[in-house]
Design a protein around this motif. Structure first.
Motif, PDB file in Angstrom:
ATOM      1  N   THR A  27      -5.664 -11.429  -0.491  1.00 58.16           N
ATOM      2  CA  THR A  27      -5.124 -10.430   0.865  1.00 58.16           C
ATOM      3  C   THR A  27      -5.946 -10.131   1.493  1.00 58.16           C
ATOM      4  N   LYS A  87      -8.128 -12.116   3.085  1.00 58.53           N
ATOM      5  CA  LYS A  87      -7.766 -12.400   4.302  1.00 58.53           C
ATOM      6  C   LYS A  87      -8.018 -11.459   5.601  1.00 58.53           C
ATOM      7  N   MET A  88      -7.403 -10.335   4.896  1.00 56.60           N
ATOM      8  CA  MET A  88      -7.211  -9.790   6.272  1.00 56.60           C
ATOM      9  C   MET A  88      -8.043  -8.661   6.490  1.00 56.60           C
ATOM     10  N   CYS A  89      -9.687  -8.778   5.722  1.00 57.14           N
ATOM     11  CA  CYS A  89     -11.375  -8.201   6.263  1.00 57.14           C
ATOM     12  C   CYS A  89     -11.533  -9.224   7.550  1.00 57.14           C
ATOM     13  N   HIS A 125     -11.657  -0.175   6.308  1.00 56.47           N
ATOM     14  CA  HIS A 125      -9.914   0.351   4.762  1.00 56.47           C
ATOM     15  C   HIS A 125      -8.917  -0.632   4.971  1.00 56.47           C
ATOM     16  N   LEU A 126      -9.756  -1.289   5.572  1.00 57.25           N
ATOM     17  CA  LEU A 126      -7.748  -2.304   5.782  1.00 57.25           C
ATOM     18  C   LEU A 126      -7.740  -3.350   4.906  1.00 57.25           C
ATOM     19  N   ARG A 151      -8.434  -1.844   1.364  1.00 59.67           N
ATOM     20  CA  ARG A 151      -7.801  -0.946   0.169  1.00 59.67           C
ATOM     21  C   ARG A 151      -6.818  -1.173   0.950  1.00 59.67           C
ATOM     22  N   MET A 152      -5.814  -0.561   2.671  1.00 58.37           N
ATOM     23  CA  MET A 152      -4.892  -0.702   2.553  1.00 58.37           C
ATOM     24  C   MET A 152      -3.907  -1.559   2.124  1.00 58.37           C
ATOM     25  N   TYR A 153      -4.481  -3.136   2.239  1.00 54.94           N
ATOM     26  CA  TYR A 153      -3.757  -4.565   2.288  1.00 54.94           C
ATOM     27  C   TYR A 153      -3.818  -4.630   0.739  1.00 54.94           C
ATOM     28  N   CYS A 154      -4.408  -3.886  -0.629  1.00 53.02           N
ATOM     29  CA  CYS A 154      -4.476  -4.251  -1.923  1.00 53.02           C
ATOM     30  C   CYS A 154      -2.752  -3.857  -2.494  1.00 53.02           C
ATOM     31  N   PRO A 155      -2.142  -4.659  -3.352  1.00 54.70           N
ATOM     32  CA  PRO A 155      -1.208  -4.669  -3.947  1.00 54.70           C
ATOM     33  C   PRO A 155      -1.121  -3.779  -5.079  1.00 54.70           C
ATOM     34  N   VAL A 156      -2.569  -3.634  -5.689  1.00 51.22           N
ATOM     35  CA  VAL A 156      -2.654  -2.551  -6.903  1.00 51.22           C
ATOM     36  C   VAL A 156      -4.067  -1.480  -6.559  1.00 51.22           C
ATOM     37  N   ASP A 157      -4.352  -1.220  -5.398  1.00 49.25           N
ATOM     38  CA  ASP A 157      -5.093  -0.490  -4.753  1.00 49.25           C
ATOM     39  C   ASP A 157      -5.889  -0.709  -5.909  1.00 49.25           C
ATOM     40  N   ALA A 158      -7.331  -1.457  -5.619  1.00 47.10           N
ATOM     41  CA  ALA A 158      -8.514  -1.428  -6.098  1.00 47.10           C
ATOM     42  C   ALA A 158      -9.392  -1.550  -5.569  1.00 47.10           C
TER      43      ALA A 158
END
Lengths: 584, 71, 206
Positions: B14, B17-19, B45-46, B48-55
């Motif tokens: 994710t 793709k979102m970067c 920070h997109l 970070r915000m999109y990461c499903p496990v906040d990694a």
């Protein structure tokens, strides 16, 4: 390794010694600064680069707010649509960071539509195109309603809500593809070409019409999330002969002095907000007044609203219409930072604390720079080529920020308007054949940076360009001597470095093309700024500090002349390019 | 240095793709996201915000010198 | 001899992992996130410790009665099994309190990332753990002989620990070299003891 046309053979070791020794290079490299002229250590296999052809009635380039509506509404108007984006839907360009969207709701305001347009026009001092100002306001509520239905207002992240209408309609989307070329055959649009950063593949798109939703651009500045925007649309349209405009205007946003590059921190959590609505609120904001104060008085700049002109020694400076002088801190259009934050949406407050300049360097006022429209349908000077949002020089808000939140609304509205026009155009026209010769030539141009044995790294050329263009005495507080001096540097980059940009992989290939686009944008910005011998809205000349209504009630259009040189012309404020009067 | 580390990545791609600036790529061997082009991070920070496990951990400092208009 | 001697268990399965956690170079996050992490890590370490908290315990230590060992085994088993079963959901809980991806979307992304070995291992381990829990709870209804039950429970535990340790090493946010060594060591010795019991020891019911 060979440096250009075999002037001399030079080994890497020798070269490093020449460049000040390996230690110096290592030190630079450890700072992340790319060395300038270096061997191109190719990381991909050139022979494996593939090539794919795609076809659509309407090709939408860009996946932001304008691209979303362009694709959806063109599909709904019956066209076979394809959307291609450099990033991902709703997660590239400025759209992901725009949190306020304007909706003109006649039931919620006592300002009539005509009064609204008049007020914007007064703030814009004639620089706006009232047809586009009115169009934005008129359609804004309908677009907001669409967005609400797709769940846009439910999340601070837009990828899901943008995908909803696209998936429902089965519109093909190709992401992470950098478009570098528009293709024109028989004086009308025939398609576009670019490459994928993931797949090592060159893509050709055969299309009856193209809608550029490529956004604006900048010089990959620090503090604004626009490092993926490099005026790609403007440059590729200019290259096939389209007229572009608005290059002398400036977005004057400052950034925070601590960690100036961190736009997330500089915008104080605004990126985490859900979008919200803004209502009628017209300003004359974010021109060069703050930059003027910093130029005259130095930093630290006392943080007051720009235009209060309450600082010692800063008499004179950019003109602001009396009606729009303000006592409160400014809000940007969709833009940056400050103190009290509303829970959602709205415009960001002014920057808090000590500030530095140039956070959006290289970007003009939203919707003032881009392709010149020939009518109110977002149509460019090339038949079949449309543009919407920040890629279109519609002058919807004029050469200064006027209505808060109108940028995002304008992109949505124009996307839909362009879509309907492009879909209609595509109904009565056939696909054009793009010849093998043309395709080969374009593929050659796209891949050229990968094929150079040695050259200049795009990162280094970009940094050099930033050093030339970002200081405040170049594009913010202008005078002829400095503009010409900067132009000499930019012409050097254009003539010597641009042809030698190198790339080791597809990521760097994208950077190489972006760097080329920034160099050409810089040239446009400097030349247009030299040409406009007056000060107005966000364009301020120290050597011409006054407004010149006799000679400059006109926009500047830029186009490529038959001799391939950059040509400039004036287009009166009250007329379309063909001379017809603009009638609201 | 802008985007700093990715811990606990599940390889969903994710963030890649979102970067907006193509900073993150998938390591073909480990099938996890790696910070491949940190110099191009715009610290938005997109990811970070999109990461499903906040990694993803991000610092506000830029890894390359920052050029501003006046300071 | 005390009825319960928890010192040994706490040192190996509680203090040691927390020590390793503090030694590691891990970024401090919010209180909620760090609490969830620590709870999950402790739950996993204690669950690994179950490999020792059975008949094997008395092979290495002689300070507790078997009935006490069984009591602790059951207590740790049921309570931390729940933590481990809900941990995939706990991961996305902080998203309820902060901006970003919606918790449900995040969870769906996690459990559908099938190109990730770690996720598949995790799903397998989760299912095994669920079976372990349910069969333990309804052990009486299964009507297994003690020996069958012990082999059944042991094999499940063996499979679980292999998949789970692998999952943790592949995906764990707080995994570094020492932590991996620790987990592999626990799993290894646990399995050795388990096999030892089955292959060379024919115990009778307690």
């Amino acid at each position: 390794m060979t440096i250009q046309s075999g002037i001399n053979k030079i080994t890497r070791r020798n070269f490093l010694a020449l460049a000040g020794g390996t230690v110096g290079m290592a030190a630079l490299a450890s700072m992340g600064v790319p060395a300038s002229f270096i061997e191109n250590n190719l990381e991909i296999d050139l022979d494996k680069i593939d090539h794919q052809e795609n076809e659509a009635d309407v090709l939408v380039i860009g996946g932001g707010m304008a691209g979303l509506f362009a694709a959806v509404k063109a599909h709904d108007a019956g066209a076979k649509v394809m959307l291609v984006s450099k990033g991902s839907l709703g997660s590239s360009g400025q759209t992901p960071f725009a949190k306020g969207i304007f909706a003109y709701d006649k039931d919620l305001t006592n300002v009539s539509l005509d009064e609204f347009v008049d007020q914007v026009s007064r703030s814009a001092i004639g620089t706006n195109n009232p047809v586009y100002t009115k169009q934005m306001a008129e359609h804004s509520l309908a677009r907001v309603t669409d967005l609400r239905e797709w769940g846009f207002f439910d999340s601070p992240l837009y990828n899901n809500s943008f995908n909803k209408p696209i998936k429902e309609r089965n519109i093909p989307v190709m992401e992470r593809i950098t478009i570098t070329h528009l293709i024109k055959e028989n004086d009308r649009i025939a398609g576009a070409a670019g490459f994928s950063v993931d797949e090592e593949k060159v893509h050709f798109f055969n299309a009856k019409s193209v809608i550029l939703c490529t956004g604006a651009g900048g010089f990959k500045p620090n503090g604004f999330p626009i490092c993926d925007l490099t005026h790609d649309g403007t440059v590729m349209a200019y290259n096939i002969g389209a007229k572009v405009t608005g290059k002398e205007w400036n977005d004057g946003h400052p950034g925070q002095s601590i960690n100036a590059a961190s736009c997330f921190d500089g915008w104080h959590g605004m990126f985490e907000r859900k979008p919200g609505l803004t209502s009628v609120e017209i300003h004359h904001d974010l021109g060069v007044d703050m930059n003027y104060m910093a130029y005259m008085n130095g930093n630290p700049l006392q943080m007051g609203p720009p235009g209060m002109n309450n600082q010692k020694g800063s008499t004179g400076g950019p003109y602001r219409p009396e009606e729009f002088s303000r006592k409160e801190p400014p809000g940007g259009d969709n833009k940056p930072p400050g103190r009290e934050q509303p829970k959602e949406g709205g415009a960001p407050p002014g920057m808090g604390g000590t500030v530095v300049g140039g956070s959006s360097a290289g970007m003009s006022i939203h919707k003032s720079e881009g392709l010149v429209p020939i009518n109110d349908k977002c149509e460019s000077t090339i038949p079949g080529l449309y543009a919407a949002g920040d890629a279109l020089g519609s002058y919807m808000a004029g050469a200064i920020y006027t209505q808060i939140g109108s940028s995002l609304a304008g992109s949505a509205v124009q996307g839909a308007v362009a879509a309907e026009a492009a879909a209609k155009y595509s109904k009565y026209i056939e696909f054009q054949n793009i010849s093998k010769n043309v395709m080969n030539k374009i593929e050659e141009e796209i891949l050229a940076p990968l094929k150079r044995d040695a050259g200049y790294s795009p990162a280094w050329v970009t940094q050099t360009l930033q050093g030339i263009m970002i200081p405040n005495f170049v594009l913010y507080i202008k005078k002829e001597s400095m503009l010409k001096a900067a132009l000499a540097y930019i012409e050097e980059l254009r003539d010597h470095h641009m042809p030698m940009l190198k790339a080791a992989d597809m990521h760097e290939l994208r950077l190489a093309h972006e760097t080329r686009n920034m160099i050409l944008s810089a040239e446009m910005k400097l030349k247009a700024s030299i040409m406009r011998t007056e000060s107005r809205c966000s364009h301020y000349r120290l050597d011409y500090p006054d407004m010149d209504n006799e000679n400059w009630q006109a926009w500047i259009n830029i186009y490529k002349g038959s001799d391939e040189t950059m040509q400039f012309e004036k287009q009166p404020f009250d007329s379309w390019p063909n001379g017809k009067r603009i009638i609201v | 240095m802008s985007i700093q580390s990715i811990n606990g990545c599940i390889g969903c791609e994710t963030c890649i793709k979102m970067c907006p600036t193509d900073v993150i790529r998938l390591d073909p061997k480990t099938k996890k996201a790696v910070i491949k082009y940190p110099a191009d991070c715009q610290i938005c920070h997109l990811c970070r915000m999109y990461c499903p496990v906040d990694a993803i951990t991000i610092s506000p400092e830029k890894s390359i010198p920052v050029i501003v208009s006046w300071g | 001899m005390k009825k319960y001697n928890l010192t040994f268990i706490s040192i190996v399965f509680l203090v040691l992992p927390i020590f390793l956690l503090l030694m590691g170079d891990f970024k401090e996050r919010t209180l909620l996130k760090d609490s969830i992490s620590i709870l999950t890590i402790i739950a996993f370490c204690l669950m690994s410790g179950q490999l020792f908290l059975n008949r094997n315990y008395r092979k290495i230590r002689h300070d507790m009665k078997m009935s006490s060992v069984v009591k602790i085994h059951k207590f740790i088993g049921y309570s931390f099994l729940v933590v481990l079963l809900v941990h995939p959901f706990l991961i996305v809980v902080p998203r309820f309190f902060e901006s970003g991806v919606e918790p449900i979307d995040a969870f769906m992304t996690i459990i559908t990332t099938f190109n990730s070995l770690g996720v598949i291992l995790g799903i397998i381990a989760w299912c095994l753990l669920l079976v372990l829990g349910i069969t333990s709870m309804f052990r009486n209804k299964l009507k297994f002989s003690y020996k069958t039950w012990r082999v059944f429970h042991g094999i499940l535990a063996f499979a679980f620990i292999v998949f789970a340790v692998w999952h943790v090493i592949d995906l764990g946010r707080h995994i570094n070299f020492l932590m991996s060594v620790y987990l592999i060591a626990i799993a290894f010795f646990g399995i050795v003891l388990l096999l030892n019991t089955y292959l060379f020891n024919s115990s009778t019911r307690v």
